[in-house]
Write a protein that holds these residues in place. Structure first.
Motif, mmCIF file in Angstrom:
data_model
loop_
_atom_site.group_PDB
_atom_site.id
_atom_site.type_symbol
_atom_site.label_atom_id
_atom_site.label_comp_id
_atom_site.label_asym_id
_atom_site.label_seq_id
_atom_site.Cartn_x
_atom_site.Cartn_y
_atom_site.Cartn_z
ATOM 1 N N LEU A 217 54.349 -47.153 -23.454
ATOM 2 C CA LEU A 217 53.193 -47.904 -22.983
ATOM 3 C C LEU A 217 52.643 -47.302 -21.692
ATOM 4 O O LEU A 217 53.397 -46.926 -20.789
ATOM 5 C CB LEU A 217 53.567 -49.373 -22.740
ATOM 6 N N ASP A 218 51.331 -47.249 -21.602
ATOM 7 C CA ASP A 218 50.644 -46.713 -20.419
ATOM 8 C C ASP A 218 50.411 -47.858 -19.429
ATOM 9 O O ASP A 218 49.305 -48.393 -19.312
ATOM 10 C CB ASP A 218 49.318 -46.076 -20.857
ATOM 11 N N PHE A 219 51.479 -48.230 -18.696
ATOM 12 C CA PHE A 219 51.390 -49.383 -17.801
ATOM 13 C C PHE A 219 50.374 -49.163 -16.683
ATOM 14 O O PHE A 219 49.621 -50.069 -16.328
ATOM 15 C CB PHE A 219 52.773 -49.689 -17.200
ATOM 16 N N VAL A 220 50.365 -47.961 -16.115
ATOM 17 C CA VAL A 220 49.449 -47.682 -15.014
ATOM 18 C C VAL A 220 47.997 -47.769 -15.487
ATOM 19 O O VAL A 220 47.149 -48.404 -14.855
ATOM 20 C CB VAL A 220 49.739 -46.291 -14.404
ATOM 21 N N GLY A 221 47.715 -47.123 -16.614
ATOM 22 C CA GLY A 221 46.345 -47.155 -17.134
ATOM 23 C C GLY A 221 45.893 -48.557 -17.495
ATOM 24 O O GLY A 221 44.775 -48.962 -17.163
ATOM 25 N N CYS A 222 46.777 -49.314 -18.166
ATOM 26 C CA CYS A 222 46.426 -50.690 -18.526
ATOM 27 C C CYS A 222 46.199 -51.542 -17.286
ATOM 28 O O CYS A 222 45.254 -52.332 -17.220
ATOM 29 C CB CYS A 222 47.530 -51.314 -19.387
ATOM 30 N N GLY A 223 47.066 -51.373 -16.274
ATOM 31 C CA GLY A 223 46.909 -52.144 -15.046
ATOM 32 C C GLY A 223 45.620 -51.822 -14.321
ATOM 33 O O GLY A 223 44.908 -52.727 -13.854
ATOM 34 N N LEU A 224 45.309 -50.530 -14.224
ATOM 35 C CA LEU A 224 44.052 -50.134 -13.579
ATOM 36 C C LEU A 224 42.849 -50.689 -14.332
ATOM 37 O O LEU A 224 41.891 -51.190 -13.735
ATOM 38 C CB LEU A 224 43.968 -48.610 -13.504
ATOM 39 N N PHE A 225 42.892 -50.587 -15.654
ATOM 40 C CA PHE A 225 41.765 -51.059 -16.462
ATOM 41 C C PHE A 225 41.578 -52.570 -16.328
ATOM 42 O O PHE A 225 40.457 -53.051 -16.085
ATOM 43 C CB PHE A 225 41.976 -50.687 -17.926
ATOM 44 N N LEU A 226 42.660 -53.327 -16.481
ATOM 45 C CA LEU A 226 42.562 -54.787 -16.396
ATOM 46 C C LEU A 226 42.082 -55.221 -15.017
ATOM 47 O O LEU A 226 41.205 -56.088 -14.887
ATOM 48 C CB LEU A 226 43.914 -55.421 -16.707
ATOM 49 N N GLY A 227 42.658 -54.623 -13.965
ATOM 50 C CA GLY A 227 42.276 -55.010 -12.611
ATOM 51 C C GLY A 227 40.840 -54.676 -12.290
ATOM 52 O O GLY A 227 40.093 -55.509 -11.737
ATOM 53 N N SER A 228 40.397 -53.461 -12.627
ATOM 54 C CA SER A 228 39.037 -53.039 -12.290
ATOM 55 C C SER A 228 37.998 -53.799 -13.106
ATOM 56 O O SER A 228 36.957 -54.211 -12.574
ATOM 57 C CB SER A 228 38.884 -51.532 -12.506
#
Length: 514
Positions: free
Chosen positions: A214-225
């Motif tokens: 899972l791409d946790f960093v990418g998902c987190g950045l996307f959801l937050g932004s």
């Protein structure tokens, strides 16, 4: 990874048809929950002792959560499998529904609506992905018409159901009606969708090995932004001024987050959940942008036509909901016909080139609506708008799927769905800003308080009470006329956006759907 299928070798089995029927039912549920609260907001505000801001967020929180979670859920399903994720999302939606229908205060209602939105976004993302897995591209328009029709019916008739339940003693039924659909789907999906015998995702490996992919960093950045940007846009001009820190800070944080997301997905990870390369060709990007703009216009029309009917025509919530049926009447047959013809010809751009001029024309003609407009006039205009949207419901999605590699079809599908939901959020936000600013200016010119504009939905009920009791007829008519001018400004904005959509459609890449 999806498996390429030849449409000449594929025939829908009975279980496939039943599965498509279940997906259609889920699509209907997720769609009408997006709009069902529109006519009930005054009732909710009164019954739960909420403010106009609380009522606004009761509708908006669902849309925000719905939009931002779709690409993430699709990416997770690529690793853990569609069926399991769909079951989880139905359960999440059911939990959100239970929280909302048991609410006795607005914070609980908002929490329930947010959880519902996550579930609905995940459900629709999985509906798209599973449908794409089992039906070859060339045949998708024919079968997709059923799911798109359900989505359109849900979007337009949600206010009808909401209007029928808009009473202090019955409003909770707008949530109760979801439970039977969730129960049926939880039973049907595990039996009807068998990934081991259908083309779809590869889910081999231990749970831990899948978790590590899972791409946790990418998902987190996307959801937050995405969340930050949408909150700022939604607050702008409604809850805070556009030049305030409360609006500008989340918008700029969201934009910075988008840039970081793109950089990370492109060069920072070996397993990106967003495959940025699908946007490398502008002709393909144009199809995604058309989907976003169509979602914006469709939802803004549904939302602000309802405000026009309640605040200018002084319709009650049920009558307002029923008045959206002409748009459905125009949309349904055209979307089915367009789907059949796209399957027959293998072409999709002609739908865009017919649908966008009609949608733009309808938005332009809606500018003419005033307080004394005859019923036949606005009914005909809504039918024209429905016909335009009927042509636009499917071709953008098929263009996105036809112009990407087979390995990227699921990602392209989820991104297209996200952008259309993103457009819905923008439709409410930009339309709200235009409506309130124009209404405030007109009210000030007429010597009336500006707070009416920020509480327009609830004030429509007061206008009906004034009509029923014969109080202040001159003042009431003035406010109705000002409401009409605010509505006209929104339709003028949508006309310009429709023109942009048509211009973009001219660049959509040509591809035969084989």
């Amino acid at each position: 990874m999806a498996v390429l299928q030849d449409h000449n070798d594929w025939n829908a089995s009975r279980s496939d048809l039943f599965l498509i029927g279940s997906l259609t039912l889920l699509s209907l549920m997720a769609a009408f929950d997006a709009t069902i609260l529109i006519p009930t907001l005054p009732t909710l505000a009164q019954n739960l002792n909420g403010t106009a801001t609380d009522a606004f967020w009761a509708g908006t929180s669902f849309l925000l959560a719905n939009a931002v979670c779709q690409p993430v859920v699709a990416a997770i399903s690529e690793i853990f499998g569609r069926r399991d994720l769909l079951i989880v999302m139905i359960l999440v939606f059911s939990i959100g529904t239970a929280i909302a229908c048991s609410a006795y205060a607005f914070p609980q209602l908002l929490a329930g609506r947010s959880v519902q939105g996550i579930g609905a976004g995940g459900i629709f993302s999985m509906v798209l992905a599973i449908f794409t897995d089992i039906v070859p591209l060339r045949l998708r328009p024919r079968y997709w018409a059923a799911i798109q029709v359900a989505w359109a019916i849900g979007t337009v008739t949600g206010p009808v159901i909401g209007g029928a339940c808009a009473h202090p003693k019955t409003w909770r039924w707008i949530f109760y009606i979801n439970f039977p659909i969730c129960a049926v789907s939880l039973v049907a999906v595990p039996f009807l969708y068998r990934p081991e015998v259908s083309s779809g995702t590869t889910t081999k490996g231990s749970f831990l090995s899948k978790w590590r992919r899972l791409d946790f960093v990418g998902c987190g950045l996307f959801l937050g932004s995405t969340t930050s940007f949408l909150i700022g846009v939604t607050w702008g001009g409604v809850q805070y001024d556009w030049d305030s820190a409360q609006v500008l800070v989340p918008i700029f944080l969201g934009l910075a987050g988008f840039v970081l997301t793109i950089l990370w997905e492109r060069w920072g990870t070996e397993n990106p959940f967003l495959r940025i390369w699908i946007f490398e060709d502008f002709r393909t990007t144009a199809a995604y942008l058309c989907g976003m703009l169509q979602g914006l216009i469709l939802f803004a029309e549904a939302y602000y036509v309802a405000i026009y009917l309640e605040g200018v025509k002084l319709f009650d919530p049920l009558k307002t909901g029923l008045s959206g049926l002409p748009m459905t009447a125009g949309m349904l047959p055209i979307s089915v016909i367009a789907g059949v013809l796209m399957t027959h010809t293998g072409r999709y751009r002609w739908c865009l080139w017919i649908g966008w001029p009609l949608t733009t024309l309808a938005s332009g003609l809606l500018i003419l609506l005033e307080s004394d407009t005859k019923t036949a006039v606005w009914v005909i205009l809504l039918i024209i708008a429905g016909i335009g949207h009927g042509f636009l419901l499917g071709p953008g999605l098929f263009a996105a799927q036809a112009t990407c590699s087979q390995d990227d079809v699921a990602v392209a599908t989820s991104v297209y769905s996200f952008l259309r939901s993103f457009g819905m959020c923008l439709g409410v936000a930009t339309g709200g800003t235009m409506f309130q600013n124009v209404l405030k200016d007109r009210l000030a010119n007429d010597g009336l308080p500006g707070w009416i504009a920020t509480d327009a939905t609830a004030y429509a009920q007061k206008l009906r009470d004034m009509q029923d009791t014969g109080q202040k007829p001159v003042m009431r008519q003035t406010i109705q006329d000002d409401f009409a001018l605010g509505f006209q400004a929104v339709m003028a904005l949508l006309t310009g956006i429709g023109g942009l959509g048509f211009a973009l459609s001219l660049f959509v890449k040509k591809k035969v759907m084989n």
